[in-house]
Design a protein around this motif. Structure first.
Motif, mmCIF file in Angstrom:
data_model
loop_
_atom_site.group_PDB
_atom_site.id
_atom_site.type_symbol
_atom_site.label_atom_id
_atom_site.label_comp_id
_atom_site.label_asym_id
_atom_site.label_seq_id
_atom_site.Cartn_x
_atom_site.Cartn_y
_atom_site.Cartn_z
ATOM 1 N N UNK A 8 0.485 -0.866 0.467
ATOM 2 C CA UNK A 8 -0.197 -0.014 0.054
ATOM 3 C C UNK A 8 0.584 1.091 -0.354
ATOM 4 N N UNK A 9 0.598 2.156 -0.099
ATOM 5 C CA UNK A 9 1.023 4.039 0.298
ATOM 6 C C UNK A 9 0.022 4.911 0.916
ATOM 7 N N UNK A 34 2.233 9.227 7.701
ATOM 8 C CA UNK A 34 2.601 9.574 6.131
ATOM 9 C C UNK A 34 3.143 10.713 5.909
ATOM 10 N N UNK A 35 3.795 11.163 7.217
ATOM 11 C CA UNK A 35 4.163 13.007 6.458
ATOM 12 C C UNK A 35 6.243 12.444 5.933
ATOM 13 N N UNK A 36 6.540 11.337 6.428
ATOM 14 C CA UNK A 36 7.636 10.986 5.625
ATOM 15 C C UNK A 36 7.586 10.057 4.750
ATOM 16 N N UNK A 37 6.311 10.354 4.631
ATOM 17 C CA UNK A 37 5.911 9.526 2.876
ATOM 18 C C UNK A 37 5.965 11.011 1.556
ATOM 19 N N UNK A 43 9.787 6.000 1.031
ATOM 20 C CA UNK A 43 9.000 5.689 0.780
ATOM 21 C C UNK A 43 8.724 4.260 0.723
ATOM 22 N N UNK A 44 9.558 3.558 1.563
ATOM 23 C CA UNK A 44 9.292 1.928 1.834
ATOM 24 C C UNK A 44 10.279 1.639 0.150
ATOM 25 N N UNK A 49 12.542 -3.465 1.309
ATOM 26 C CA UNK A 49 11.748 -2.500 2.224
ATOM 27 C C UNK A 49 10.242 -2.861 1.829
ATOM 28 N N UNK A 50 9.393 -2.376 2.130
ATOM 29 C CA UNK A 50 7.690 -2.462 1.712
ATOM 30 C C UNK A 50 7.273 -2.328 2.745
#
Length: 146
Positions: A8-9, A34-37, A43-44, A49-50
């Motif tokens: 997901x995102x 959310x902020x870091x995205x 962004x994993x 990463x996931x």
């Protein structure tokens, strides 16, 4: 019960509601996610990463991910990040199943996984095989993969 887990995102349906619930409970992990995205800090999207979400009949009920651990120089150290299960879904093995999915292929990129869990989640991680770490401010539990 139709449960699915997928990549997901924070833009996915239901994330905003889950984030609001977590913040109302005094937990900030989904707000930080959310902020870091949004600011492209996390962004994993690096190897291994996931970010996963668990859905019940299409409704997001849990979130969790894995990153390279930013708090250590060890490139083979991963970190369980932002694991949150909606309040009404706790104690139904949703978190255990999500963690299992997160860890499933982790040994391809990581030798160990760290996390910094709230006290209320200590038993959860210990039941999943993580060992308590007492000599670090940034790590409460570690799972050795190799």
């Amino acid at each position: 019960m139709k449960l699915t887990t997928q990549i997901i995102t924070p833009d996915c349906n239901g994330f905003a509601q889950l984030k609001a619930e977590s913040m109302a409970s005094g937990l900030n992990m989904l707000r930080r996610l959310d902020e870091n995205w949004l600011n492209n800090t996390n962004r994993f999207d690096r190897p291994g990463e996931k970010l996963l979400g668990t859905f019940y009949d299409g409704v997001l009920i849990a979130v969790g991910g894995i990153n390279r651990d930013p708090f250590t120089a060890d490139a083979r150290a991963g970190r369980i990040r932002h694991l949150y299960v909606g309040n009404r879904w706790r104690r139904r093995h949703i978190g255990q199943n999500l963690l299992r999915e997160i860890v499933q292929d982790a040994s391809q990129a990581f030798d160990l996984l760290n996390t910094c869990a709230p006290l209320s989640a200590y038993a959860f991680y210990e039941q999943a095989g993580f060992r308590r770490v007492t000599d670090s401010e940034k790590v409460t539990h570690r799972l050795t993969l190799r």
